[in-house]
Design a protein around this motif. Structure first.
Motif, PDB file in Angstrom:
ATOM      1  N   PRO A   1       1.557  14.459   2.637  1.00 13.70           N
ATOM      2  CA  PRO A   1       2.072  13.078   2.759  1.00 13.70           C
ATOM      3  C   PRO A   1       3.235  12.925   3.737  1.00 13.70           C
ATOM      4  O   PRO A   1       3.382  11.879   4.367  1.00 13.70           O
ATOM      5  CB  PRO A   1       2.504  12.735   1.326  1.00 13.70           C
ATOM      6  N   GLY A   2       4.053  13.948   3.866  1.00 13.54           N
ATOM      7  CA  GLY A   2       5.194  13.845   4.790  1.00 13.54           C
ATOM      8  C   GLY A   2       5.095  14.818   5.930  1.00 13.54           C
ATOM      9  O   GLY A   2       6.108  15.321   6.438  1.00 13.54           O
ATOM     10  N   ALA A   3       3.863  15.086   6.384  1.00 16.39           N
ATOM     11  CA  ALA A   3       3.639  16.154   7.353  1.00 16.39           C
ATOM     12  C   ALA A   3       4.151  15.847   8.753  1.00 16.39           C
ATOM     13  O   ALA A   3       4.223  16.751   9.590  1.00 16.39           O
ATOM     14  CB  ALA A   3       2.149  16.486   7.427  1.00 16.39           C
ATOM     15  N   MET A   4       4.518  14.602   9.033  1.00 14.73           N
ATOM     16  CA  MET A   4       5.071  14.313  10.360  1.00 14.73           C
ATOM     17  C   MET A   4       5.991  13.112  10.285  1.00 14.73           C
ATOM     18  O   MET A   4       5.639  12.084   9.715  1.00 14.73           O
ATOM     19  CB  MET A   4       3.967  14.049  11.389  1.00 14.73           C
ATOM     20  N   SER A   5       7.160  13.247  10.874  1.00 13.40           N
ATOM     21  CA  SER A   5       8.114  12.144  10.962  1.00 13.40           C
ATOM     22  C   SER A   5       8.029  11.522  12.350  1.00 13.40           C
ATOM     23  O   SER A   5       8.143  12.223  13.366  1.00 13.40           O
ATOM     24  CB  SER A   5       9.532  12.658  10.703  1.00 13.40           C
ATOM     25  N   ILE A   6       7.813  10.223  12.397  1.00 12.48           N
ATOM     26  CA  ILE A   6       7.707   9.537  13.692  1.00 12.48           C
ATOM     27  C   ILE A   6       9.043   9.572  14.432  1.00 12.48           C
ATOM     28  O   ILE A   6       9.080   9.693  15.656  1.00 12.48           O
ATOM     29  CB  ILE A   6       7.248   8.077  13.493  1.00 12.48           C
TER      30      ILE A   6
ATOM     31  N   MET B   1       2.337   4.192  15.906  1.00 17.81           N
ATOM     32  CA  MET B   1       3.165   5.162  15.196  1.00 17.81           C
ATOM     33  C   MET B   1       4.537   4.577  14.848  1.00 17.81           C
ATOM     34  O   MET B   1       5.054   4.768  13.741  1.00 17.81           O
ATOM     35  CB  MET B   1       3.342   6.426  16.046  1.00 17.81           C
ATOM     36  N   ILE B   2       5.113   3.855  15.793  1.00 19.10           N
ATOM     37  CA  ILE B   2       6.450   3.285  15.560  1.00 19.10           C
ATOM     38  C   ILE B   2       6.407   2.239  14.451  1.00 19.10           C
ATOM     39  O   ILE B   2       7.357   2.118  13.661  1.00 19.10           O
ATOM     40  CB  ILE B   2       7.007   2.684  16.867  1.00 19.10           C
ATOM     41  N   ILE B   3       5.322   1.488  14.362  1.00 17.03           N
ATOM     42  CA  ILE B   3       5.195   0.465  13.306  1.00 17.03           C
ATOM     43  C   ILE B   3       5.321   1.101  11.927  1.00 17.03           C
ATOM     44  O   ILE B   3       5.912   0.524  11.016  1.00 17.03           O
ATOM     45  CB  ILE B   3       3.857  -0.288  13.448  1.00 17.03           C
ATOM     46  N   THR B   4       4.775   2.312  11.781  1.00 19.02           N
ATOM     47  CA  THR B   4       4.844   2.974  10.475  1.00 19.02           C
ATOM     48  C   THR B   4       6.265   3.350  10.079  1.00 19.02           C
ATOM     49  O   THR B   4       6.534   3.647   8.912  1.00 19.02           O
ATOM     50  CB  THR B   4       3.969   4.243  10.470  1.00 19.02           C
ATOM     51  N   MET B   5       7.186   3.352  11.047  1.00 23.19           N
ATOM     52  CA  MET B   5       8.585   3.626  10.717  1.00 23.19           C
ATOM     53  C   MET B   5       9.223   2.462   9.975  1.00 23.19           C
ATOM     54  O   MET B   5      10.166   2.652   9.197  1.00 23.19           O
ATOM     55  CB  MET B   5       9.390   3.901  11.996  1.00 23.19           C
ATOM     56  N   TYR B   6       8.709   1.264  10.206  1.00 18.06           N
ATOM     57  CA  TYR B   6       9.318   0.063   9.636  1.00 18.06           C
ATOM     58  C   TYR B   6       8.529  -0.508   8.461  1.00 18.06           C
ATOM     59  O   TYR B   6       9.087  -1.217   7.629  1.00 18.06           O
ATOM     60  CB  TYR B   6       9.451  -1.009  10.724  1.00 18.06           C
ATOM     61  N   PHE B   7       7.254  -0.204   8.400  1.00 14.84           N
ATOM     62  CA  PHE B   7       6.411  -0.752   7.334  1.00 14.84           C
ATOM     63  C   PHE B   7       5.625   0.374   6.678  1.00 14.84           C
ATOM     64  O   PHE B   7       5.016   1.195   7.364  1.00 14.84           O
ATOM     65  CB  PHE B   7       5.437  -1.797   7.880  1.00 14.84           C
ATOM     66  N   SER B   8       5.642   0.404   5.354  1.00 15.49           N
ATOM     67  CA  SER B   8       4.880   1.406   4.625  1.00 15.49           C
ATOM     68  C   SER B   8       4.262   0.757   3.392  1.00 15.49           C
ATOM     69  O   SER B   8       4.694  -0.315   2.949  1.00 15.49           O
ATOM     70  CB  SER B   8       5.778   2.572   4.204  1.00 15.49           C
ATOM     71  N   GLY B   9       3.261   1.425   2.834  1.00 16.69           N
ATOM     72  CA  GLY B   9       2.579   0.867   1.678  1.00 16.69           C
ATOM     73  C   GLY B   9       3.428   0.859   0.426  1.00 16.69           C
ATOM     74  O   GLY B   9       3.254   0.016  -0.445  1.00 16.69           O
TER      75      GLY B   9
END
Length: 291
Positions: A145-150, A113-121
């Motif tokens: 698409p923005g249903a949850m913020s890490i 989950m934390i990785i998605t905070m730094y890298f996105s498509g």
């Protein structure tokens, strides 16, 4: 009898600095308000500073004169409420299990989950995904698409972890399930954090513009920000036509319309924020420093 604390030099300096920062933050907003209530001539002549010049309500009449504006306002309020409820439900469902040491792979899940905070498509893959899911021109494209913020999930997880374990242990001994513990004990004690994150989610959705611009073409699904953008664009086109014809009539100066749009879009948040302010500081600080 209580003794009044003597104000030191350091306290005075801090008060002066905070007052200066507050004024610095307030001045731009006052300028925007003054601009929205000023006449075309005053704006073009750059006479407006912090007080309306040649007071007029023409810009607000233009915004509210749109027959679809009231519908858009109500629709955006409903959208924001649905988005906030969806986000908080998913965030709570993800944050609470991550506080349990007996959850296998807890560290792995949190790391992913934390990785998605730094890298996105990026924007293009997001657009392709939304289109591939078949939710273009639907309310789902503005929620899922923005249903949850890490980041908010981490704050809530930290808050949950700060609660005394003895409370959950006592409830468990009495036969309460994990869901019962969450609903009856954890959530009531976590209202400051929940109110704070709900406000964050609501503000994010209310101010959201880019996703609506990309995914929505149906005017019935326009959000408030997209609707105001449309009004400003039409005004700018009229402004260019007027200048090209060499005629300056009673059209609205785009800067005034932009300012009125900012004020109009800000008012709902200003109304809601004071009611949640008592939870705001406690929820944010406890979730940030404990655990």
């Amino acid at each position: 009898m209580l003794l009044r604390k003597k104000t030191t030099l350091a306290d005075s300096i801090i008060i002066v600095i905070i007052t200066g920062v507050a004024i610095t933050c307030l001045i731009p907003f006052l300028y925007i308000i003054a601009l929205s209530f000023s006449s075309n001539n005053a704006i073009v002549s750059q006479k407006v500073v912090l007080w309306p010049v040649e007071f007029t309500l023409e810009t607000y009449r233009t915004i509210l004169g749109d027959s679809e504006m009231i519908y858009t306002l109500g629709y955006t309020v409903v959208l924001t409420a649905l988005f906030t409820l969806t986000c908080m439900f998913l965030t709570i469902c993800a944050a609470y299990p991550l506080t349990k040491k007996r959850l296998r792979g807890r560290s792995f899940f949190l790391t992913v989950m934390i990785i998605t905070m730094y890298f996105s498509g990026g924007i293009i893959p997001d657009y392709i995904l939304v289109k591939g899911l078949g939710i273009m021109n639907s309310i789902g494209s503005l929620i899922l698409p923005g249903a949850m913020s890490i980041f908010y999930l981490i704050i809530l997880k930290t808050f949950f972890s700060s609660l005394p374990e003895s409370l959950e242990e006592s409830a468990s001994i009495d036969g309460c399930s994990d869901l019962g513990i969450l609903v009856r004990i954890v959530l009531p004690l976590s209202m400051p954090a929940i109110a704070t994150l709900s406000l964050f989610y609501a503000v994010d959705r209310w101010n959201g513009f880019q996703d609506a611009l990309f995914y929505i073409t149906d005017k019935n699904l326009y959000t408030m920000q997209l609707k105001l953008y449309q009004i400003i664009t039409e005004s700018q086109q009229l402004d260019n036509q007027q200048q090209g014809e060499g005629s300056f009539g009673a059209y609205i100066v785009p800067e005034a319309l932009k300012a009125a749009s900012v004020v109009f879009a800000t008012i709902p948040i200003l109304v809601v924020y004071p009611k949640l302010q008592k939870y705001f500081v406690d929820g944010l600080m406890l979730g940030a420093i404990k655990g």
